[in-house]
Design a protein around this motif. Structure first.
Motif, PDB file in Angstrom:
ATOM      1  N   MET A  40       0.831  -1.207   0.000  1.00  0.00           N
ATOM      2  CA  MET A  40       0.000   0.000   0.000  1.00  0.00           C
ATOM      3  C   MET A  40       0.870   1.263   0.000  1.00  0.00           C
ATOM      4  SD  MET A  40      -2.931  -1.065  -0.337  1.00  0.00           S
ATOM      5  CE  MET A  40      -4.243  -2.190   0.050  1.00  0.00           C
ATOM      6  N   GLY A  41       1.974   1.214   0.717  1.00  0.00           N
ATOM      7  CA  GLY A  41       2.899   2.344   0.701  1.00  0.00           C
ATOM      8  C   GLY A  41       3.495   2.579  -0.669  1.00  0.00           C
ATOM      9  N   LEU A  42       3.812   1.503  -1.394  1.00  0.00           N
ATOM     10  CA  LEU A  42       4.359   1.651  -2.746  1.00  0.00           C
ATOM     11  C   LEU A  42       3.340   2.295  -3.687  1.00  0.00           C
ATOM     12  CD1 LEU A  42       6.248  -1.750  -3.167  1.00  0.00           C
ATOM     13  CD2 LEU A  42       7.228   0.503  -2.770  1.00  0.00           C
ATOM     14  N   LEU A  43       2.078   1.892  -3.555  1.00  0.00           N
ATOM     15  CA  LEU A  43       1.051   2.496  -4.396  1.00  0.00           C
ATOM     16  C   LEU A  43       0.920   3.998  -4.119  1.00  0.00           C
ATOM     17  CD1 LEU A  43      -1.862  -0.117  -4.427  1.00  0.00           C
ATOM     18  CD2 LEU A  43      -0.299   0.460  -6.271  1.00  0.00           C
ATOM     19  N   ALA A  44       0.870   4.352  -2.831  1.00  0.00           N
ATOM     20  CA  ALA A  44       0.735   5.764  -2.475  1.00  0.00           C
ATOM     21  C   ALA A  44       1.957   6.570  -2.895  1.00  0.00           C
ATOM     22  CB  ALA A  44       0.505   5.901  -0.968  1.00  0.00           C
ATOM     23  N   TYR A  45       3.117   5.934  -2.904  1.00  0.00           N
ATOM     24  CA  TYR A  45       4.370   6.619  -3.227  1.00  0.00           C
ATOM     25  C   TYR A  45       4.506   6.857  -4.734  1.00  0.00           C
ATOM     26  CZ  TYR A  45       9.419   7.485  -3.271  1.00  0.00           C
ATOM     27  OH  TYR A  45      10.666   8.027  -3.449  1.00  0.00           O
ATOM     28  N   ALA A 190       9.207   2.128  10.135  1.00  0.00           N
ATOM     29  CA  ALA A 190       9.546   0.916   9.395  1.00  0.00           C
ATOM     30  C   ALA A 190       9.458   1.109   7.882  1.00  0.00           C
ATOM     31  CB  ALA A 190       8.615  -0.224   9.831  1.00  0.00           C
ATOM     32  N   LEU A 191       8.372   1.708   7.415  1.00  0.00           N
ATOM     33  CA  LEU A 191       8.121   1.767   5.981  1.00  0.00           C
ATOM     34  C   LEU A 191       8.916   2.849   5.271  1.00  0.00           C
ATOM     35  CD1 LEU A 191       6.490   0.559   3.680  1.00  0.00           C
ATOM     36  CD2 LEU A 191       4.608   2.082   4.264  1.00  0.00           C
ATOM     37  N   SER A 192       9.214   3.931   5.954  1.00  0.00           N
ATOM     38  CA  SER A 192       9.933   5.013   5.279  1.00  0.00           C
ATOM     39  C   SER A 192      11.316   4.575   4.835  1.00  0.00           C
ATOM     40  CB  SER A 192      10.048   6.234   6.201  1.00  0.00           C
ATOM     41  OG  SER A 192      10.789   5.928   7.366  1.00  0.00           O
ATOM     42  N   ARG A 193      11.913   3.626   5.551  1.00  0.00           N
ATOM     43  CA  ARG A 193      13.226   3.127   5.150  1.00  0.00           C
ATOM     44  C   ARG A 193      13.158   2.366   3.825  1.00  0.00           C
ATOM     45  NH1 ARG A 193      13.346   4.372  10.162  1.00  0.00           N
ATOM     46  NH2 ARG A 193      15.285   4.661  11.344  1.00  0.00           N
ATOM     47  N   VAL A 194      12.078   1.606   3.660  1.00  0.00           N
ATOM     48  CA  VAL A 194      11.890   0.898   2.393  1.00  0.00           C
ATOM     49  C   VAL A 194      11.727   1.879   1.247  1.00  0.00           C
ATOM     50  CG1 VAL A 194      10.406  -0.713   1.152  1.00  0.00           C
ATOM     51  CG2 VAL A 194      10.846  -1.057   3.592  1.00  0.00           C
ATOM     52  N   LEU A 195      10.920   2.907   1.438  1.00  0.00           N
ATOM     53  CA  LEU A 195      10.683   3.879   0.383  1.00  0.00           C
ATOM     54  C   LEU A 195      11.920   4.717   0.092  1.00  0.00           C
ATOM     55  CD1 LEU A 195       7.074   5.075   1.284  1.00  0.00           C
ATOM     56  CD2 LEU A 195       7.796   3.265  -0.270  1.00  0.00           C
ATOM     57  N   ASP A 196      12.745   4.987   1.126  1.00  0.00           N
ATOM     58  CA  ASP A 196      13.994   5.708   0.895  1.00  0.00           C
ATOM     59  C   ASP A 196      14.918   4.926  -0.031  1.00  0.00           C
ATOM     60  OD1 ASP A 196      13.435   7.989   2.307  1.00  0.00           O
ATOM     61  OD2 ASP A 196      14.193   7.211   4.205  1.00  0.00           O
ATOM     62  N   LEU A 198      13.917   2.740  -2.288  1.00  0.00           N
ATOM     63  CA  LEU A 198      13.325   2.753  -3.629  1.00  0.00           C
ATOM     64  C   LEU A 198      13.576   4.070  -4.352  1.00  0.00           C
ATOM     65  CD1 LEU A 198       9.924   0.983  -2.960  1.00  0.00           C
ATOM     66  CD2 LEU A 198      11.859   0.081  -4.225  1.00  0.00           C
ATOM     67  N   ARG A 199      13.648   5.164  -3.585  1.00  0.00           N
ATOM     68  CA  ARG A 199      13.894   6.465  -4.213  1.00  0.00           C
ATOM     69  C   ARG A 199      15.243   6.479  -4.922  1.00  0.00           C
ATOM     70  NH1 ARG A 199      13.213  11.489  -0.409  1.00  0.00           N
ATOM     71  NH2 ARG A 199      11.023  10.926  -0.735  1.00  0.00           N
ATOM     72  N   GLY A 200      16.205   5.715  -4.432  1.00  0.00           N
ATOM     73  CA  GLY A 200      17.519   5.695  -5.054  1.00  0.00           C
ATOM     74  C   GLY A 200      17.653   4.712  -6.193  1.00  0.00           C
ATOM     75  N   VAL A 201      16.568   3.981  -6.507  1.00  0.00           N
ATOM     76  CA  VAL A 201      16.609   3.024  -7.606  1.00  0.00           C
ATOM     77  C   VAL A 201      15.992   3.667  -8.837  1.00  0.00           C
ATOM     78  CG1 VAL A 201      15.858   0.767  -8.422  1.00  0.00           C
ATOM     79  CG2 VAL A 201      16.455   1.091  -6.013  1.00  0.00           C
ATOM     80  N   PRO A 202      16.765   3.975  -9.862  1.00  0.00           N
ATOM     81  CA  PRO A 202      16.186   4.601 -11.059  1.00  0.00           C
ATOM     82  C   PRO A 202      15.376   3.599 -11.863  1.00  0.00           C
ATOM     83  CG  PRO A 202      18.517   4.136 -11.385  1.00  0.00           C
ATOM     84  CD  PRO A 202      18.215   3.785  -9.953  1.00  0.00           C
ATOM     85  N   ASP A 203      14.154   3.960 -12.220  1.00  0.00           N
ATOM     86  CA  ASP A 203      13.304   3.110 -13.043  1.00  0.00           C
ATOM     87  C   ASP A 203      13.635   3.401 -14.500  1.00  0.00           C
ATOM     88  OD1 ASP A 203      11.444   1.364 -13.904  1.00  0.00           O
ATOM     89  OD2 ASP A 203       9.711   2.362 -12.996  1.00  0.00           O
ATOM     90  N   VAL A 204      14.762   2.808 -14.967  1.00  0.00           N
ATOM     91  CA  VAL A 204      15.356   3.254 -16.219  1.00  0.00           C
ATOM     92  C   VAL A 204      14.524   2.894 -17.436  1.00  0.00           C
ATOM     93  CG1 VAL A 204      17.680   3.253 -15.288  1.00  0.00           C
ATOM     94  CG2 VAL A 204      16.796   1.160 -16.284  1.00  0.00           C
ATOM     95  N   HIS A 205      13.771   1.824 -17.389  1.00  0.00           N
ATOM     96  CA  HIS A 205      13.033   1.391 -18.569  1.00  0.00           C
ATOM     97  C   HIS A 205      11.538   1.597 -18.402  1.00  0.00           C
ATOM     98  CE1 HIS A 205      16.568  -1.408 -19.863  1.00  0.00           C
ATOM     99  NE2 HIS A 205      16.743  -0.152 -20.222  1.00  0.00           N
ATOM    100  N   LYS A 206      11.158   2.612 -17.663  1.00  0.00           N
ATOM    101  CA  LYS A 206       9.743   2.874 -17.419  1.00  0.00           C
ATOM    102  C   LYS A 206       9.108   3.485 -18.672  1.00  0.00           C
ATOM    103  CE  LYS A 206       6.604   5.426 -14.376  1.00  0.00           C
ATOM    104  NZ  LYS A 206       6.510   6.370 -13.240  1.00  0.00           N
ATOM    105  N   LEU A 207       7.962   2.916 -19.061  1.00  0.00           N
ATOM    106  CA  LEU A 207       7.171   3.495 -20.139  1.00  0.00           C
ATOM    107  C   LEU A 207       6.204   4.500 -19.537  1.00  0.00           C
ATOM    108  CD1 LEU A 207       6.398   0.334 -22.276  1.00  0.00           C
ATOM    109  CD2 LEU A 207       7.826   2.262 -22.930  1.00  0.00           C
ATOM    110  N   GLU A 208       6.366   5.765 -19.866  1.00  0.00           N
ATOM    111  CA  GLU A 208       5.557   6.821 -19.279  1.00  0.00           C
ATOM    112  C   GLU A 208       4.385   7.173 -20.194  1.00  0.00           C
ATOM    113  OE1 GLU A 208       8.479   9.849 -18.887  1.00  0.00           O
ATOM    114  OE2 GLU A 208       9.064   9.225 -16.882  1.00  0.00           O
ATOM    115  N   LEU A 209       3.277   7.580 -19.588  1.00  0.00           N
ATOM    116  CA  LEU A 209       2.133   8.071 -20.344  1.00  0.00           C
ATOM    117  C   LEU A 209       2.199   9.596 -20.417  1.00  0.00           C
ATOM    118  CD1 LEU A 209      -0.699   5.805 -18.932  1.00  0.00           C
ATOM    119  CD2 LEU A 209       0.230   5.763 -21.240  1.00  0.00           C
TER     120      LEU A 209
END
Length: 667
Positions: A40-45, A190-196, A198-209
């Motif tokens: 749920m945190g990933l969706l909101a993020y 607990a969850l903010s560490r996971v999201l931190d 993820l913030r440093g992982v570039p989504d290099v092959h993301k198809l954007e709309l």
């Protein structure tokens, strides 16, 4: 919501519901409910609020039907904590915002509870009577202690509780605020560490709309001196490049690994360049009817439906008429409409992805290495389909951009664009005939036997109405230092056989012995390299991945460098992010971690998929040297045979789960 948002919501809702149900049903597993905050945190993020709401409704419904109100409330709590943390992280706020938001949420929840108990007076009296009975019981027990201090404490307890009951509205409001603030702080911690991370992982092959609302018209498209640089890198992945794709044109794009072919696909699909301009008459229409469709190299990432027919029409507007059976027949999947997508092979999934793209009648189809996972017969089918798309004679009247490494796939193109800039053809891959099997498939290398398979068979969904036989009566021996090629069409059972040899699957009949003992009792002794190398890399950086896969400390730099050198990778790569590696480097990195464990045998499932000629030659030379110099036993599962003669002197042929003689016309 967009189809991709629906898919995200569905997957995350399933994860949250599963953790909520386990937390409620399994004794002493309540702490697992915290895991439900992660999806749920990933969706909101990452997504819009409506995606989180849709996932919450779906997960809460599932949890309520299976685990009752306990599951329902667990999902609601996970959605609140995950949503709060994700939204605050996305807006780059901190702890003060968490406290303020949780106080407001607690006050609102408390006000709703007070209002409900005011209206439901009988329920309020029942709850308070139960609590009063418990308090009076404690006070009575304290009165039994022959000390005056306990008597006074009992009187104080009953008096204090009576005062609280007279002001029960304030009690419930305060209790609600305090509890929700505490829960929110724990979830944030607990969850903010996971999201931190993820913030440093570039989504290099993301198809954007792209945010455009004009008419869908992706072609003709013109690129003017475009460049593209991925986040956290110091060089351009593509450019400067200028080209034009006309309506109904068939363009083949070639080039070595790392030359920018996939980056070009992203730009044509709507991602904005870091420099230069991209001109179109209208919007990209990614995934829309008459817009742009993309089929990528690894179909697992784009097949979403549980049934084949469902996946073909996934995301199409309501009321769209689609001849699913005709599309499946067109890509060589006749009769597959009711099949479960989870039981399809990699090549069958790839054909399904092409059918789903054609269902959108796209004006522009981008095919990125779509034949790399498909057997020769499937390649012929897909090439006929793709070559018939473009031009006025094409039934679909589609512009086609076909990214490929294979020399025989560019012949039907109107134009060839070589991104490597080389005047020769060194980056292209030549196809080869199916190698012949020796007369005695059990006779091979002179070393002692390492793998012995006798009467091996496997059935998925055994003893159920959905049972499906994958292998039948497979018997052969692989000796120490042997090199064996297992060939077969898509769905012939090659990957199932690989998992059995690696000990990851127990056969339903027969035996698979490794060194005289069952292979499924020695998981890890046989190393298995999967088809998609990226899915096997679990760490963020190269050095961490090698150490993790091999089982030693990442601080042991000497062993990390030695493992990288063994597969021909520079030690300087140890500190690089994995997402910055090319496809060939990723495959070598997987091998580095596997070989550092000193396995008894090495299984490679489609090791040459997606590699250019130079990368293929380097990888095969590396494996040949390892087999010759160290006596490593190598089993290669592939439908791509070029250059495998030295590495694998022996060949076995699988057809419909059975070993058969070499196909007619084999070399």
């Amino acid at each position: 919501m967009q189809p991709v948002e629906m898919a995200q919501a569905a997957v995350m809702a399933a994860l949250c519901a599963a953790t909520a149900i386990i937390a409620v049903v399994v004794p002493f597993a309540g702490g697992l409910a915290l895991l439900g905050t992660v999806p749920m945190g990933l969706l909101a993020y990452r997504d819009r609020l409506r995606v989180l709401i849709a996932a919450t409704v779906a997960a809460a419904t599932i949890a309520f039907l299976i685990a009752g109100m306990g599951g329902f409330m667990t999902v609601v709590n996970c959605a609140y904590i995950g949503g709060l943390t994700g939204v605050i992280k996305r807006h780059r706020r901190g702890l003060p915002t968490v406290i303020a938001a949780s106080v407001v949420a607690g006050a609102l929840f408390g006000a709703v509870a007070v209002l409900a108990l005011t209206v439901l007076a009988r329920l309020r009296h029942l709850i308070f009577d139960a609590i009063t009975a418990n308090v009076q019981g404690v006070a009575a027990a304290m009165d039994q202690v022959p000390l005056p201090e306990f008597h006074r404490a009992a009187d104080d307890l009953t008096g204090f509780f009576g005062m609280l009951l007279r002001h029960w509205q304030l009690l419930i409001l305060a209790q609600s605020i305090v509890s929700i603030v505490i829960v929110s702080l724990l979830g944030w911690w607990a969850l903010s560490r996971v999201l931190d991370r993820l913030r440093g992982v570039p989504d290099v092959h993301k198809l954007e709309l792209p945010a455009d609302s004009g008419p869908v018209a992706p072609v003709p498209v013109r690129l003017n001196q475009v460049r593209f640089r991925y986040p956290q890198t110091g060089h351009d992945a593509l450019g400067p490049l200028s080209l034009e794709v006309q309506a109904g044109e068939h363009v083949a794009v070639t080039g070595a690994n790392g030359s920018g072919k996939t980056t070009l696909m992203l730009l044509l699909a709507g991602r904005a360049p870091t420099a230069g301009t991209v001109e179109r008459p209208g919007s990209v229409g990614l995934g829309a009817l008459g817009g742009t469709a993309v089929v990528m190299q690894h179909p697992e990432s784009q097949v979403l439906g549980t049934r084949v027919a469902d996946d073909v029409v996934w995301g199409l507007p309501a009321g769209t008429t689609t001849d699913v059976d005709r599309l499946l027949e067109e890509v060589g999947l006749t009769g597959f409409a009711e099949r479960d997508t989870g039981g399809l092979s990699g090549g069958e999934l790839q054909r399904l992805a092409v059918a789903a793209a054609l269902a959108r009648e796209p004006a522009l189809l981008i095919a990125d290495e779509v034949t790399s996972m498909v057997d020769p017969q499937g390649r012929d089918v897909l090439l006929r389909v793709l070559s018939g798309l473009a031009g006025s004679a094409g039934r679909h009247r589609t512009s086609l951009v076909h990214i490929t490494h294979y020399n025989d796939e560019v012949g039907s193109a109107d134009r060839i664009i070589d991104l490597s800039g080389s005047p020769d053809n060194t980056a292209m891959v030549e196809t080869a005939e199916v190698p012949a099997a020796p007369a005695n498939v059990a006779a091979g290398h002179s070393g002692p036997p390492v793998l012995e398979l006798s009467g091996v068979g496997h059935e998925y969904g055994s003893r159920t109405p959905w049972a499906k036989t994958a292998l039948r009566d497979i018997s052969f021996t692989v000796e120490e230092g042997d090199g064996l090629l297992i060939h077969g069409g898509n769905g012939s059972g090659k990957s199932t056989l690989a998992w059995i040899i690696a000990g990851l699957t127990t056969p339903t009949s027969g035996t698979c012995l490794l060194g005289g003992r069952p292979a499924d009792e020695q998981v890890g002794a046989v190393a298995l390299s999967f088809q998609a190398a990226r899915l096997q890399l679990m760490r963020s950086h190269v050095g961490l991945e090698v150490a993790s896969a091999a089982g030693f400390s990442p601080h042991d730099q000497a062993r990390v460098y030695s493992a990288l050198a063994a597969v021909g990778l520079d030690a300087a790569l140890a500190g690089r992010r994995i997402d910055q590696l090319s496809g060939g480097q990723m495959r070598r990195l997987v091998l580095a971690g596997l070989l550092a464990r000193a396995p008894r045998a090495l299984i490679l499932d489609e090791p040459l998929a997606g590699l250019d000629a130079t990368s293929r030659e380097g990888l095969l030379r590396l494996l040949e040297d390892l087999r010759r110099d160290t006596g490593l036993t190598v089993v290669v599962i592939s439908h791509d045979f070029a250059g495998l003669g030295e590495l694998c002197p022996r060949t076995l042929h699988l057809r419909n789960g059975v070993l058969v003689p070499a196909p007619a016309g084999a070399a």
